[in-house]
Design an enzyme around this catalytic site. Structure first.
Site, PDB file in Angstrom:
ATOM      1  N   SER A   1      75.410 -21.543  -3.422  1.00  0.00           N
ATOM      2  CA  SER A   1      76.160 -22.729  -3.030  1.00  0.00           C
ATOM      3  C   SER A   1      77.212 -23.082  -4.071  1.00  0.00           C
ATOM      4  O   SER A   1      78.030 -22.253  -4.434  1.00  0.00           O
ATOM      5  CB  SER A   1      75.165 -23.865  -2.785  1.00  0.00           C
ATOM      6  OG  SER A   1      75.807 -24.985  -2.283  1.00  0.00           O
TER       7      SER A   1
ATOM      8  N   THR B   1      67.256 -35.557   2.146  1.00  0.00           N
ATOM      9  CA  THR B   1      68.329 -34.675   1.689  1.00  0.00           C
ATOM     10  C   THR B   1      68.035 -33.232   2.081  1.00  0.00           C
ATOM     11  O   THR B   1      66.909 -32.767   1.933  1.00  0.00           O
ATOM     12  CB  THR B   1      68.453 -34.785   0.160  1.00  0.00           C
ATOM     13  OG1 THR B   1      68.898 -36.095  -0.145  1.00  0.00           O
ATOM     14  CG2 THR B   1      69.421 -33.775  -0.400  1.00  0.00           C
TER      15      THR B   1
ATOM     16  N   GLU C   1      76.318 -35.434   4.792  1.00  0.00           N
ATOM     17  CA  GLU C   1      75.603 -35.827   3.580  1.00  0.00           C
ATOM     18  C   GLU C   1      76.588 -36.254   2.508  1.00  0.00           C
ATOM     19  O   GLU C   1      77.718 -35.755   2.459  1.00  0.00           O
ATOM     20  CB  GLU C   1      74.785 -34.651   3.046  1.00  0.00           C
ATOM     21  CG  GLU C   1      73.671 -34.205   3.959  1.00  0.00           C
ATOM     22  CD  GLU C   1      72.848 -33.116   3.299  1.00  0.00           C
ATOM     23  OE1 GLU C   1      71.818 -33.451   2.716  1.00  0.00           O
ATOM     24  OE2 GLU C   1      73.261 -31.950   3.357  1.00  0.00           O
TER      25      GLU C   1
ATOM     26  N   LYS D   1      76.291 -26.988   7.348  1.00  0.00           N
ATOM     27  CA  LYS D   1      77.469 -27.785   7.062  1.00  0.00           C
ATOM     28  C   LYS D   1      78.682 -26.863   7.096  1.00  0.00           C
ATOM     29  O   LYS D   1      78.559 -25.652   6.848  1.00  0.00           O
ATOM     30  CB  LYS D   1      77.332 -28.484   5.717  1.00  0.00           C
ATOM     31  CG  LYS D   1      77.027 -27.568   4.560  1.00  0.00           C
ATOM     32  CD  LYS D   1      76.888 -28.361   3.277  1.00  0.00           C
ATOM     33  CE  LYS D   1      75.468 -28.749   2.948  1.00  0.00           C
ATOM     34  NZ  LYS D   1      74.626 -27.658   2.434  1.00  0.00           N
TER      35      LYS D   1
HETATM   36  C1  G6P Z   1      72.162 -28.263  -0.829  1.00  0.00           C
HETATM   37  C2  G6P Z   1      71.757 -28.539   0.562  1.00  0.00           C
HETATM   38  C3  G6P Z   1      72.283 -29.885   0.977  1.00  0.00           C
HETATM   39  C4  G6P Z   1      71.825 -30.946   0.040  1.00  0.00           C
HETATM   40  C5  G6P Z   1      72.142 -30.594  -1.351  1.00  0.00           C
HETATM   41  C6  G6P Z   1      71.425 -31.581  -2.231  1.00  0.00           C
HETATM   42  O1  G6P Z   1      73.531 -28.146  -0.902  1.00  0.00           O
HETATM   43  O2  G6P Z   1      72.252 -27.559   1.415  1.00  0.00           O
HETATM   44  O3  G6P Z   1      71.868 -30.133   2.269  1.00  0.00           O
HETATM   45  O4  G6P Z   1      72.417 -32.173   0.321  1.00  0.00           O
HETATM   46  O5  G6P Z   1      71.712 -29.306  -1.656  1.00  0.00           O
HETATM   47  O6  G6P Z   1      71.330 -31.128  -3.481  1.00  0.00           O
HETATM   48  P1  G6P Z   1      70.486 -31.859  -4.573  1.00  0.00           P
HETATM   49  O7  G6P Z   1      70.896 -31.142  -5.790  1.00  0.00           O
HETATM   50  O8  G6P Z   1      70.931 -33.297  -4.557  1.00  0.00           O
HETATM   51  O9  G6P Z   1      69.038 -31.727  -4.211  1.00  0.00           O
END
Ligand code: G6P
Length: 541
Positions: A112, A342, A361, A374
């Site tokens: 990501s 989340t 989000e 997304k």
């Molecule tokens: C990834 C997921 C998202 C999420 C994000 C949150 O990108 O695909 O759906 O919102 O992580 O990351 P975090 O570091 O806040 O857990």
């Protein structure tokens, strides 16, 4: 010939996360990626002779793991692998390809927004047949399998598939098709949006600067924006995917897309500034930053202007820490608003069941039921569709939106790479104090309620607990505390700050000033400095 390689269980994937994300060096250890991929193949629901999709974001180590995954898929009974040319498939494009070709699932090789390169991060996740991230029951099963795995299988011999060459080849009994990673996705976008209107507006001066961040989205943006929509060459900046993203983080936020932000605040700004790494997106109008939470709300309010959504929305879904701006749009439209934990995977059941059409989000993900991920370019194209049809600048769209629905001032403060035990102690102390918070005042703010967010999926009934601490204030403001699930170094504390001003309130103020009382309250409530030694966040988005 199928070779069976003996291996031992490994402690890789964190339970509950949608995939495996680690440093490249960790992935380069013998059996490491193989253990995870074999665990997926061992537990994934698939009919005999299924199709598997494989593609990644082009980061360092992508091709090595793809070559291995293809040989393993052949040894595990897949009939066909579809792999993007050059090993490239953006996450939303992979989701679309899985759905379009009826694959039983897909391996998406990406970490990501985390940086890439030999000393940086790599990741693999598994998406299921609906095109979305594997739900928790599946990720738990994969994790459980990694704890007992004792062998992995691969087809030996012959050359590795030439990933650069479109066409079909054979690995063992399996067919491998190297596909154009862009074409199917670009065709889908052309079905969803009014390309004629955007093309006409582009001819009449609608301008856009798109920062592809040297990430996987570049080829998609070149094809769609510059070739199909006729925006001038040079509209797409940093459009060539690089293994190390040009040593940047492919994270479309105000820190990593700073150059774009500065352009958008200058007199030379085009009508729309957008950044995307593929799945996430950042939207900036001339002179105005649109928070991801506001972008979701504004897109939902005007989605009917795009052909795919002309019939209206079935519902809107947002993650809990995302601001409540979209809630007011859902209310006005008379449609349900779903508040999920989340993680994009929680939207899958809602989209599959036709309960929501658009979701988003605060972490800069926006999308709809066209895929199960997304989709950054989708969001940019919906914005362009709206700008083209209304002829209004982003600033005016935002101002009119706030005048109708009110404005949710919003920011996220991140404290990165905190020692895990200190972060755990902070959260534990916070949870222990929840019962005593209601009624307490912090400056002008009085707590009305405080809890740990828990969620029961309205479709499959699955339960998710401990999804973040919410502190609600009598005036409608809110602070959320949660630990990131995606960091690879120590723990990251995220503090989400939100203040609501109604349609008659103060709608044109600077965000930091509007949130100052909440920042002070967050410190008083959680003792961030005392627990972590940090007196300021590392990143504010
Ligand atoms: C990834 C997921 C998202 C999420 C994000 C949150 O990108 O695909 O759906 O919102 O992580 O990351 P975090 O570091 O806040 O857990």
């Amino acid at each position: 010939m199928i070779t069976t390689v003996a291996t031992t269980p490994f402690d890789g994937q964190k339970p509950g996360t949608s995939g495996l994300r680690k440093k490249v060096r960790v992935f380069q250890q013998a059996n490491y990626a193989e253990n995870f991929i074999q665990s997926v193949f061992d537990v994934a629901e698939r009919a005999p002779a299924s199709t598997l999709v494989i593609g990644g974001d082009g980061r360092f180590h992508n091709r090595t793991v793809i070559a291995r995954a293809i040989r393993m898929a052949a040894a595990n009974g897949y009939a066909r692998v579809l792999v993007g040319q050059g090993g490239i498939l953006s996450t939303p494009a992979a989701s679309h390809v899985i759905r379009k070709y009826g694959a039983s699932g897909g391996l998406i090789l990406s970490a990501s927004h985390n940086p890439g390169g030999p000393d940086e991060d790599f990741g693999i996740k598994y998406n299921i047949a609906n095109g979305g991230p594997a739900p928790e029951a599946v990720t738990e099963a994969i994790h459980a399998r990694t704890q007992t795995i004792d062998r992995w299988l691969m087809v030996d011999g012959g050359e590795d598939v030439d990933l650069d060459c479109l066409g079909t080849s054979q690995v063992g009994d399996m067919v491998v098709e190297v596909i154009d990673p862009v074409a199917d996705y670009a065709d889908l976008m052309e079905e969803l949006f009014d390309f004629d209107a955007i093309r006409t507006a582009a001819g009449h001066g609608l301008s856009v600067a798109f920062d592809a961040m040297h990430a996987v989205t570049g080829p998609y943006a070149h094809e769609i924006l510059e070739r199909r929509l006729g925006f001038p060459a040079g509209t797409v900046h940093n459009g060539t995917p690089l293994e190390d993203f040009g040593e940047h983080h492919p994270d479309p936020n105000l820190v990593h897309a700073r150059v774009l932000y500065d352009l958008m605040m200058s007199p030379d700004a085009p009508a729309l500034g957008a950044a995307s790494d593929g799945d996430r997106n950042l939207i900036i109008g001339k002179g105005v930053f649109i928070t991801p939470s506001d972008s979701l709300a504004m897109l939902a309010a005007d989605a009917h202007l795009a052909p795919a959504y002309a019939g209206g929305l079935k519902g809107i879904a947002r993650s809990m820490p995302t601001s409540a701006a979209a809630d007011r749009v859902a209310e006005a439209l008379g449609i349900p608003l779903w508040e999920t934990p989340t993680g994009w995977k929680f939207f899958g059941t809602l989209l599959d069941a036709g309960k929501a059409t658009i979701c988003g989000e605060e972490s800069a993900g926006t999308g709809s039921d066209h895929v199960r991920e997304k989709d950054g370019l989708w969001a940019v194209l919906l914005w362009l569709n709206i700008l083209a049809v209304t002829g209004k600048p982003v600033m005016q769209i935002a101002a009119e939106h706030w005048a109708r629905f009110g404005r949710n001032y919003y920011a996220r403060h991140d404290y990165e790479a905190i020692a895990t035990d200190k972060a755990g102690a902070l959260m534990a102390a916070l949870e222990a104090s929840l019962g005593a918070l209601p009624g307490q005042s912090f400056g002008p703010l009085t707590v009305s309620a405080a809890d740990q967010f828990a969620y029961t999926d309205p479709v499959d009934g699955s339960e998710s607990r401990n999804q973040g601490v919410r502190v609600m204030f009598a005036c409608g403001s809110r602070i959320v505390f949660r630990l990131s699930g995606t960091g690879t170094e120590g723990a990251t504390l995220r503090v989400y700050l939100e203040r609501y001003e109604g349609p008659d309130g103060r709608l044109a103020e600077e965000t930091p000033a509007m949130l100052a009382d909440l920042v002070a309250a967050a410190e008083a409530i959680a003792g961030i400095a005392a627990h972590t030694g940090r007196t300021a966040p590392d990143v504010v988005t």
